[in-house]
Design a protein around this motif. Structure first.
Motif, PDB file in Angstrom:
ATOM      1  N   GLY A   1       0.841  -1.191   0.000  1.00  0.00           N
ATOM      2  CA  GLY A   1       0.000   0.000   0.000  1.00  0.00           C
ATOM      3  C   GLY A   1       0.880   1.246   0.000  1.00  0.00           C
ATOM      4  O   GLY A   1       1.772   1.392  -0.815  1.00  0.00           O
ATOM      5  N   ASN A   2       0.591   2.134   0.945  1.00  0.00           N
ATOM      6  CA  ASN A   2       1.378   3.365   1.076  1.00  0.00           C
ATOM      7  C   ASN A   2       2.389   3.288   2.201  1.00  0.00           C
ATOM      8  O   ASN A   2       2.979   4.289   2.568  1.00  0.00           O
ATOM      9  CB  ASN A   2       0.446   4.561   1.336  1.00  0.00           C
ATOM     10  N   LYS A   3       2.558   2.090   2.782  1.00  0.00           N
ATOM     11  CA  LYS A   3       3.441   1.937   3.921  1.00  0.00           C
ATOM     12  C   LYS A   3       4.666   1.139   3.535  1.00  0.00           C
ATOM     13  O   LYS A   3       4.590   0.170   2.824  1.00  0.00           O
ATOM     14  CB  LYS A   3       2.720   1.228   5.062  1.00  0.00           C
ATOM     15  N   GLN A   4       5.817   1.658   4.030  1.00  0.00           N
ATOM     16  CA  GLN A   4       7.077   0.933   3.866  1.00  0.00           C
ATOM     17  C   GLN A   4       7.301   0.045   5.076  1.00  0.00           C
ATOM     18  O   GLN A   4       7.044   0.443   6.200  1.00  0.00           O
ATOM     19  CB  GLN A   4       8.246   1.910   3.725  1.00  0.00           C
ATOM     20  N   GLN A   5       7.796  -1.172   4.789  1.00  0.00           N
ATOM     21  CA  GLN A   5       8.059  -2.114   5.858  1.00  0.00           C
ATOM     22  C   GLN A   5       9.448  -2.695   5.668  1.00  0.00           C
ATOM     23  O   GLN A   5       9.934  -2.829   4.541  1.00  0.00           O
ATOM     24  CB  GLN A   5       7.034  -3.262   5.848  1.00  0.00           C
ATOM     25  N   THR A   6      10.111  -2.945   6.776  1.00  0.00           N
ATOM     26  CA  THR A   6      11.447  -3.566   6.742  1.00  0.00           C
ATOM     27  C   THR A   6      11.371  -4.951   7.384  1.00  0.00           C
ATOM     28  O   THR A   6      10.588  -5.175   8.322  1.00  0.00           O
ATOM     29  CB  THR A   6      12.455  -2.692   7.514  1.00  0.00           C
ATOM     30  N   ARG A   7      12.206  -5.806   6.886  1.00  0.00           N
ATOM     31  CA  ARG A   7      12.217  -7.192   7.410  1.00  0.00           C
ATOM     32  C   ARG A   7      13.658  -7.685   7.409  1.00  0.00           C
ATOM     33  O   ARG A   7      14.407  -7.429   6.470  1.00  0.00           O
ATOM     34  CB  ARG A   7      11.341  -8.073   6.534  1.00  0.00           C
ATOM     35  N   HIS A   8      14.022  -8.401   8.482  1.00  0.00           N
ATOM     36  CA  HIS A   8      15.345  -9.006   8.563  1.00  0.00           C
ATOM     37  C   HIS A   8      15.320 -10.366   7.850  1.00  0.00           C
ATOM     38  O   HIS A   8      14.502 -11.226   8.148  1.00  0.00           O
ATOM     39  CB  HIS A   8      15.744  -9.202  10.022  1.00  0.00           C
ATOM     40  N   LEU A   9      16.298 -10.488   6.945  1.00  0.00           N
ATOM     41  CA  LEU A   9      16.393 -11.733   6.165  1.00  0.00           C
ATOM     42  C   LEU A   9      17.712 -12.427   6.524  1.00  0.00           C
ATOM     43  O   LEU A   9      18.783 -11.955   6.155  1.00  0.00           O
ATOM     44  CB  LEU A   9      16.348 -11.420   4.664  1.00  0.00           C
ATOM     45  N   PRO A  10      17.702 -13.560   7.262  1.00  0.00           N
ATOM     46  CA  PRO A  10      18.966 -14.232   7.612  1.00  0.00           C
ATOM     47  C   PRO A  10      19.523 -15.008   6.402  1.00  0.00           C
ATOM     48  O   PRO A  10      18.816 -15.767   5.767  1.00  0.00           O
ATOM     49  CB  PRO A  10      18.546 -15.145   8.753  1.00  0.00           C
TER      50      PRO A  10
END
Length: 1125
Positions: free
Chosen positions: A1059-1068
């Motif tokens: 959508g209009n939101k940025q999200q961050t995610r940790h990728l091992p």
């Protein structure tokens, strides 16, 4: 024979003998043989040149020798002109006589050719100036022209006077040149209305009064007061014939008797005219002074044009008075009568030397703080009262009727003796045919046969207040009008009598009009003084005191009338506003009459007691007026001290027990302390040692641009091992507010020069200055604002002379805008105990510092530091209330001087955004290199600790948000620090696979794009997120596993958008995979490059600062040389 005159008599005889010998030589012409004379052009030219330079004593012998040995026939006109030019340089008596001898030598050789030509030159040089030409000049130019003319004609007149005595100038072959000289002087004086030629007459009389006028010093006795100008010289000449033997016989006199008599009468007549003009100018000066006093009473000030006119008049009067005194001494005539100093001392004197003009003398001050009078002027006004019998005949005052018959006979005998002496003097004057019959008497006499006797009686006894005042305009003219009209005119003039001279003259005028009806009219007039003219009451009281000595009914009836009025006002205490001015007039009149002792002491004490018995309402004002008017007099008089002191004590007790409003309390307190001021201990003067006084003199008085080297040498010569000297120097060098503001830079320069020899002294000065600045911020006392400004200026000058560094300046600037505020952060119009929103003094201090050192921060890191401070300073200014106009102008001027192109934020929102951007940039710089924060601090030594704390606080807040969660692939970190649900595991696995593929394929290109930061270090992440990720990577590099199976992994942060939101995610990612190995090697290489780049930047900054310090040193040396001059 008076021995004191022997030297002068012998000197005059010697002059006469010398003149007689030279006159005998001039009667026999000297005609040498022409064949023996030299006709050399060179010698003739040298003689003429020498005569033009001076024919005084230095060249006399050589010129006489040349005149006797040269032919000179062809150069007669040139010699005559040169002789006149040489005379102008003869300033002394010896030079004048030498010039006469030279001219006589030429006269004896060429009596028919040289003498007529030379006399024509003399006549032109000594002639009076053209009046038309002088009138066309402006006044200033006319004065300069007259002064130059008198200076030119003075030596010429001396030489002419000598030549007329030695026979060169003659009226006829058998007569001397006395009439020629008299005609010359008469022309000079008659064509001189401004009396500018009067100094020439004084010069003539000083040297030639004896041969031309026949005057000799009189016998040493007092000049009689009844002598008139123009007659005394004849009397004294006759009197001295018996004491001084005649110096010469009439046969050997150089000037004929008739010429001497005519010359003396002419000089005496001229002195009479000068004396009359002096009297007129004195009267005009008094009138102008009276008008100035009236103008001062009306408007409270004396305007500049009126003051300039008075000063100009005073200057002319001083000059005329000095010349008149000189003529009086030279002609042995008395000075004209002028009003005494006591008659003018009450007026407003606006000239700096007006007191000396009017003949005032600086008497010792009789009154002290504990005396009856506040000052000497008040004492003179109330105690120095003139006696009418010195001005008015006793018959008019009615004094004879009270005297005994024996006294009448004695007075009659004295009067007859005075008449006989006057007749004798008249006969002698008629025999001598002397002028001076004009009798000056400005006081009118009542018609009757006893007028002349009264006049003579007033002239016999000399008094300080002469019975012959020179001002005819101040005396009444009784002849054309009757007594009633004159009394009406006198009463009409009384409201304008606002000084002592006028009121004393009014008393004299009323004494001539004295009658029972006149006294009643005067009493009635004094009881109906206008209510708003209380300024007249002291003068009216003086009038009553002057008249009451001979007319006691005036004082008693006036006091009875005032007492009755006071009783009436006591019965009308309820009528407050309508009778307020009447009460004031009544109490003030009674108080002034009390100080003249017209009101009996028991009556004024009873008045005070009546008011004290009913101590309320209008009586409070009455008591205050009484205390202010005559309380001091009553408390310090012998006969009323005890009783009045008891009443004062009773008043103080009643005042403490009763309730008064604030106005009444102030009235009573002021009145009480005015009549009984508290005893004050004398101010103790601080005792200083001579060496301390010398040091203070050097710094406070001697220190200047041209004397700084001298001051430095003297200070270095002091005993620096002496603790007293060190303490004195430390006090002087740490108090810059005690010297002139322009000399603060010189004091800093001295400190810099002393640093080479006494470095600890300079350090102590800097420490004390910084301590004073901080103490001023902590106390914030208004009375020390001037000291704080000087201290701030001093600190800036110390930086210019390299005694402090730029970091200390920036520390001080940041301290000024943050000290005392919560967390070092000013809030918009929020009160702070040490820095209120309406207190703008810190802005002034910052402006003073910026004006002093702001221009030095124009490049390099110092420029960035100053720009950062100015951003925060503008925010600080907008947190205050609206700036006053002077502070606003000061701030604008300071900012325009250092940053002319910068724009000032117009609102607090703009300033806050600018400050936020400043802090964000600082935080970003700190986030890029977390391991090297200490290195950044050392590089930017001007960064404020408060700023670092705020940055650390913001970063710590974000880190704490992230550290609260356990790192895992399921964790989602958003920029807003809020938790969101992520995508499914299948989607994540697919996305991770595609991402690894993309990263592997594009790793080489990414390094080419940006060698400083990798693609995965893009700026799209928030600083807190990047820092957290870097810490995770370091943890992984240490071997800590992060996964379900315990294998080492490397976490990558992936940004997704839903959508209009940025999200961050940790990728091992497994640590042994190609992506992880490649990323780790790239990071290590980038870190090495960053360290290398940092070293290059630091080396560049150090070299740049070294160049700046070197340039500043050169500039400082240039300034020092310029100041020293």
């Amino acid at each position: 024979m008076d021995i004191s005159h022997l030297p002068k008599v012998e000197e005059e005889k010697a002059r006469h003998t010398r003149r007689v010998k030279l006159k005998e030589l001039n009667l026999s012409p000297d005609r040498p043989e022409s064949s023996k004379l030299d006709s050399s052009l060179k010698r003739h030219t040298a003689l003429i040149k020498r005569m033009r330079q001076s024919i005084g004593l230095d060249n006399r012998d050589q010129m006489i020798k040349d005149i006797d040995s040269l032919s000179l026939e062809k150069y007669i006109d040139e010699i005559a002109g040169a002789a006149l030019e040489g005379i102008a340089r003869c300033r002394t008596e010896k030079d004048t006589w030498a010039a006469v001898e030279v001219i006589c030598t030429l006269h004896r050789r060429f009596p028919t050719t040289f003498t007529p030509a030379f006399l024509n030159f003399l006549s032109s040089a000594i002639s009076a100036p053209a009046r038309a030409a002088l009138s066309a000049l402006p006044p200033d130019q006319r004065e300069k022209e007259d002064a130059a003319r008198v200076s030119r004609q003075r030596p010429v007149l001396r030489v002419c006077s000598e030549l007329a005595l030695v026979g060169v100038i003659r009226d006829s072959p058998t007569r001397s040149g006395g009439e020629w000289i008299m005609k010359v002087i008469k022309d000079l004086l008659s064509n001189d209305p401004s009396l500018s030629s009067l100094p020439l007459l004084s010069t003539f009389l000083k040297s030639y009064a004896r041969p031309y006028l026949g005057l000799m010093p009189p016998q040493a006795k007092q000049i009689p007061s009844d002598a008139e100008p123009g007659t005394l010289s004849s009397i004294t000449t006759d009197e001295t014939q018996g004491t001084f033997p005649p110096l010469l016989n009439e046969e050997v006199e150089l000037v004929e008797q008739d010429i001497r008599d005519r010359f003396k009468r002419m000089c005496e007549g001229y002195y009479d005219n000068v004396a009359k003009k002096l009297v007129i100018e004195h009267t005009r000066l008094q009138d102008q002074d009276r008008r100035n006093h009236e103008a001062y009473i009306r408007s409270g000030e004396i305007f500049e044009d009126r003051q300039q006119a008075y000063e100009k008049m005073t200057k002319g009067y001083e000059k005329l008075l000095a010349n008149c005194q000189t003529l009086s001494e030279l002609l042995y005539l008395p000075m004209p009568s002028l009003p005494t100093a006591s008659q003018k001392s009450d007026s407003i004197q606006i000239g700096s030397n007006a007191g000396g003009i009017l003949g005032e003398e600086s008497d010792d001050i009789l009154s002290t703080s504990g005396g009856k009078w506040e000052d000497e002027e008040e004492r003179k006004f109330f105690e120095d009262i003139q006696d009418l019998k010195d001005f008015v005949p006793k018959s008019v005052l009615g004094v004879e009727s009270e005297e005994s018959g024996a006294d009448e006979e004695k007075e009659k005998l004295e009067r007859e003796r005075a008449e006989e002496q006057a007749k004798k003097f008249e006969e002698e004057l008629e025999g001598l045919k002397a002028n001076g019959g004009a009798h000056v008497n400005g006081f009118p006499q009542p018609p009757g046969p006893s007028e002349s006797a009264d006049e003579r009686e007033g002239a016999i006894t000399p008094t300080p207040t002469s019975p012959k005042p020179p001002s005819p305009s101040l005396s009444p003219q009784l002849a054309p009008q009757g007594p009633s009209q004159l009394l009406t005119a006198l009463l009409a003039r009384l409201p304008d009598a606002t000084n002592r001279a006028m009121i004393d003259q009014a008393a004299v005028d009323f004494a001539f009009l004295n009658s029972k009806a006149a006294r009643k009219r005067l009493i009635k007039f004094l009881t109906i003084v206008p209510k708003n003219r209380t300024d007249l009451l002291p003068h009216y009281s003086r009038l009553v005191a002057t008249l009451s000595k001979y007319m006691p009914d005036i004082g008693s009836e006036l006091v009875a009338s005032l007492d009755e009025e006071f009783r009436y006002l006591q019965r009308k205490k309820n009528v407050v506003k309508e009778l307020a001015e009447v009460r004031i007039k009544n109490i003030v009149f009674l108080s002034n009459l009390t100080k003249f002792r017209i009101v009996p002491s028991h009556l004024i004490l009873h008045t005070f007691k009546v008011c004290l018995d009913d101590f309320s309402g209008t009586n409070v004002e009455n008591i205050a007026l009484l205390l202010e008017g005559c309380g001091r007099f009553l408390l310090r008089s012998e006969d009323t001290r005890e009783r009045f002191g008891t009443m004062l004590e009773l008043m103080r007790r009643k005042q403490s027990m009763q309730h008064f409003d604030q106005r009444q309390i102030l009235l009573l307190e002021n009145a009480y302390y005015q009549c009984n001021p508290p005893e004050r201990a004398p101010r103790v003067t601080k005792e200083r040692t001579p060496i301390e006084l010398f040091i203070r003199h050097l710094i406070y008085d001697v220190l200047a641009k041209k004397t700084i080297d001298k001051v430095l040498k003297l200070i270095r010569k002091l005993d620096w091992d002496d603790p007293v000297v060190q303490l004195s120097l430390h006090k002087v060098f740490t108090k810059p507010w005690k010297i002139k503001f322009n000399n603060v830079s010189l004091l800093a320069m001295l400190t810099y020069d002393l640093q080479r020899y006494h470095p600890s002294f300079a350090i102590s000065v800097v420490d004390q200055v910084l301590e004073d600045i901080r103490r001023g911020l902590e106390q914030n006392v208004y009375s020390t604002n001037q000291q704080r400004v000087a201290t701030m200026k001093y600190l800036g000058e110390l930086y210019i002379y390299r005694l402090v560094g730029s970091s200390l300046i920036f520390d001080t600037l940041w301290l000024l805008v943050t000290f005392g505020h919560p967390d070092g952060q000013p809030l918009y119009r929020q009160p702070c105990i040490l820095d209120m929103p309406d207190d703008f003094f810190r802005i002034r201090l910052v402006c003073v510092m910026l004006d002093t050192v702001g221009m030095c921060f124009d490049r390099g890191s110092q420029k960035r530091k100053l720009d950062n401070f100015l951003v925060f300073f503008q925010y600080y200014v907008l947190c205050k209330n609206e700036l006053p106009m002077d502070v606003d102008f000061m701030l604008s001027d300071s900012l325009e001087a250092i940053r002319p192109k910068s724009a000032m934020p117009q609102s607090i929102e703009e300033a806050a955004m600018a400050v936020d951007e400043l802090f964000n940039a600082a935080m970003q710089n700190a986030g890029l290199a977390p391991e090297g924060e200490s290195g950044d601090d050392s590089e930017d030594d001007g960064e404020r600790p408060q700023q670092d704390e705020e940055e650390d606080g913001d970063t710590t807040g974000q880190e704490s948000t992230n550290e609260d969660r356990t790192p895992s692939p399921e964790t989602v970190v958003v920029l807003s620090a809020q938790e969101h649900l992520g995508p499914s595991e299948d989607a994540d696995a697919e996305f991770a696979k595609e991402l690894a593929k993309i990263i592997t394929e594009s790793s080489a290109e990414s390094r080419k794009i940006d060698k400083k930061t990798a693609w995965w270090d893009s700026a799209v992440l928030a600083p807190g997120t990047r820092k957290k990720r870097a810490d995770d990577n370091e943890t992984e590099a240490d071997g800590e596993g992060n996964g379900a199976i315990g294998e080492p992994v490397m976490n990558f942060t992936v940004i997704t958008k839903r959508g209009n939101k940025q999200q961050t995610r940790h990728l091992p990612i497994p640590a042994e995979s190609a992506l992880a190995v490649h990323t780790r090697s790239a990071q290590l290489q980038d870190k090495v490059e960053q360290q290398h780049l940092k070293r290059l930047v630091l080396n560049y900054e150090e070299s740049q600062e070294a160049e700046e310090l070197k340039a500043l040193e050169n500039r400082s040396r240039g300034i020092k040389i310029r100041y020293v001059g």
